[in-house]
Design a protein around this motif. Sequence first.
Motif, PDB file in Angstrom:
ATOM      1  N   GLN A  48      -1.554 -14.688  -1.259  1.00  0.00           N
ATOM      2  CA  GLN A  48      -0.266 -14.612  -1.949  1.00  0.00           C
ATOM      3  C   GLN A  48       0.102 -16.017  -2.408  1.00  0.00           C
ATOM      4  OE1 GLN A  48       2.744 -12.416   0.203  1.00  0.00           O
ATOM      5  NE2 GLN A  48       1.272 -10.924   0.973  1.00  0.00           N
ATOM      6  N   THR A  53       0.587  -3.485  -8.927  1.00  0.00           N
ATOM      7  CA  THR A  53      -0.441  -3.196  -9.933  1.00  0.00           C
ATOM      8  C   THR A  53      -1.600  -2.380  -9.383  1.00  0.00           C
ATOM      9  OG1 THR A  53      -1.446  -5.350  -9.454  1.00  0.00           O
ATOM     10  CG2 THR A  53       0.127  -5.253 -11.279  1.00  0.00           C
ATOM     11  N   GLU A  95       0.494 -18.690 -14.166  1.00  0.00           N
ATOM     12  CA  GLU A  95      -0.368 -18.498 -13.000  1.00  0.00           C
ATOM     13  C   GLU A  95      -1.357 -19.635 -12.796  1.00  0.00           C
ATOM     14  OE1 GLU A  95      -1.064 -13.997 -11.739  1.00  0.00           O
ATOM     15  OE2 GLU A  95      -1.663 -14.358 -13.814  1.00  0.00           O
ATOM     16  N   ARG A  97       2.354  -8.450  -8.895  1.00  0.00           N
ATOM     17  CA  ARG A  97       2.682  -9.665  -9.629  1.00  0.00           C
ATOM     18  C   ARG A  97       4.158  -9.607  -9.976  1.00  0.00           C
ATOM     19  NH1 ARG A  97       3.126 -11.988 -14.689  1.00  0.00           N
ATOM     20  NH2 ARG A  97       2.037 -13.993 -14.997  1.00  0.00           N
ATOM     21  N   GLN A 108      -1.958  -5.078  -4.332  1.00  0.00           N
ATOM     22  CA  GLN A 108      -1.876  -6.053  -5.419  1.00  0.00           C
ATOM     23  C   GLN A 108      -0.514  -5.955  -6.113  1.00  0.00           C
ATOM     24  OE1 GLN A 108      -5.166  -5.091  -7.963  1.00  0.00           O
ATOM     25  NE2 GLN A 108      -6.682  -6.041  -6.610  1.00  0.00           N
ATOM     26  N   THR A 139       1.912 -14.050  -7.368  1.00  0.00           N
ATOM     27  CA  THR A 139       0.765 -13.154  -7.513  1.00  0.00           C
ATOM     28  C   THR A 139       0.237 -12.805  -6.127  1.00  0.00           C
ATOM     29  OG1 THR A 139       0.147 -14.150  -9.637  1.00  0.00           O
ATOM     30  CG2 THR A 139      -1.546 -12.884  -8.495  1.00  0.00           C
ATOM     31  N   VAL A 140       0.026 -11.519  -5.891  1.00  0.00           N
ATOM     32  CA  VAL A 140      -0.512 -11.032  -4.623  1.00  0.00           C
ATOM     33  C   VAL A 140      -1.822 -10.315  -4.917  1.00  0.00           C
ATOM     34  CG1 VAL A 140      -0.122  -9.559  -2.624  1.00  0.00           C
ATOM     35  CG2 VAL A 140       1.812 -10.754  -3.684  1.00  0.00           C
ATOM     36  N   SER A 141      -2.883 -10.726  -4.229  1.00  0.00           N
ATOM     37  CA  SER A 141      -4.192 -10.109  -4.422  1.00  0.00           C
ATOM     38  C   SER A 141      -4.968 -10.205  -3.119  1.00  0.00           C
ATOM     39  CB  SER A 141      -4.963 -10.825  -5.537  1.00  0.00           C
ATOM     40  OG  SER A 141      -5.307 -12.147  -5.121  1.00  0.00           O
ATOM     41  N   ALA A 142      -6.209  -9.741  -3.152  1.00  0.00           N
ATOM     42  CA  ALA A 142      -7.052  -9.840  -1.959  1.00  0.00           C
ATOM     43  C   ALA A 142      -7.286 -11.292  -1.567  1.00  0.00           C
ATOM     44  CB  ALA A 142      -8.383  -9.135  -2.217  1.00  0.00           C
ATOM     45  N   HIS A 165       0.818  -1.207   0.000  1.00  0.00           N
ATOM     46  CA  HIS A 165       0.000   0.000   0.000  1.00  0.00           C
ATOM     47  C   HIS A 165       0.858   1.266   0.000  1.00  0.00           C
ATOM     48  CE1 HIS A 165      -4.003  -1.822   0.468  1.00  0.00           C
ATOM     49  NE2 HIS A 165      -3.371  -2.769   1.150  1.00  0.00           N
TER      50      HIS A 165
END
Length: 380
Positions: free
Chosen positions: A364, A230, A371, A236, A234, A358-361, A203
């Motif tokens: 990880q 991104t 992917e 990648r 988030q 890949t990192v997202s809500a 963040h």
Amino acid sequence: MNTAIQLRAALADRLTENGTLTEPEWSSAVRAVPREFFTSSYFLAVAGSVPTAYRPVREGRTEWLEGVYSDKTLVTQLDGRTRPGDMADGTVTGSPSSSSTLPSLVLRMWQQLGALAGHQVLEIGTGTGYSTALGAHRLGDANLTSIEYDPVVGRAAASALKAAGFAPRLIIGDGLRGDPDGGHYDRIIATCSVRYIPLPWLHQVRPGGKILVTLSGWSYANALALLDVTGPGQARGRFLPGYTSFMIARPHDRPPRPTLALLPGEERPSRIAPAKLDDWTGGWVAQLAAPSAERMGAGAEQILWDVSTGSQARTVPDAKGGWDVVQRGPVRLWDRVERAVQHWQDVGEPHQQEFGITVSAAGQRVWLGTEDGPGWDLPV
């Protein structure tokens, strides 16, 4: 005897000749930054000692300055408390807890980060301050913030940086929480390893910015990743060529464990050669599959102990030239490791550079190939 200026120039020449230094701005930094200010004393391991013993090397000794300008990691603290300048001659045992990383690795990472003049950069792990000084020389003091977890280490680095003529913004605190005042950075570079990407970093880096960090774990396997942010929270990225390792960030290190007692369990033949876990990437794949496990042993006799549940797995040679595994506890550690290592073997045992993250809500995830390929969730 060569002077420090001559030794700095010689180090820059060596790193240019071997391909480490590819940008003139970083070559200028090596020639300008006095590493001796940051390593006025350090430990050297005593060859052949078990457990490893260390002896202090201090400023003024014949070997001191030559060691400073060797392309080697210089240990500057043991067990989070013992520093070479605080002890008498002799030897001491302990686990390295702070160091001045070998210059070739530091400079390779700075260049991989792609930080340019005008970029705001957050460094996680000031350490001795040598890497910080290189970054400040290249980017300017006003563009670099560095966070150190250990107050003693941080104060020593601040004094060395001031003596060397640099004044970046320095913070004592938990770098895994990012800048305590918030901030918007173009780059984050970490000189410690982590079990997962800390959410505050994701963040505090602007979309389009980058994070360069080594992922490790309680089995102490390592892999260097470069991530593109991104969006808020988030990212990648891909893992990079080479072999990079760092001490794990203290808040991410495993908790103390009791003396390990190997207990009986269910026994069966192993489907993989246990020595595959001694391979740089093979051991890392095993760690992805069993992230709460500590790995001990080597070769045909591997031992896994799960920090969370106490589950165990151990391998032993069998009478037919193969290997058996004994497992006990709620987590079948070797089952998980086998599946992961077999996936890796099925595609030819590639180096870590064939993996991505890949990192997202949703979490990880580290994946192999693409992917939608085999993947493992990090222990966020």
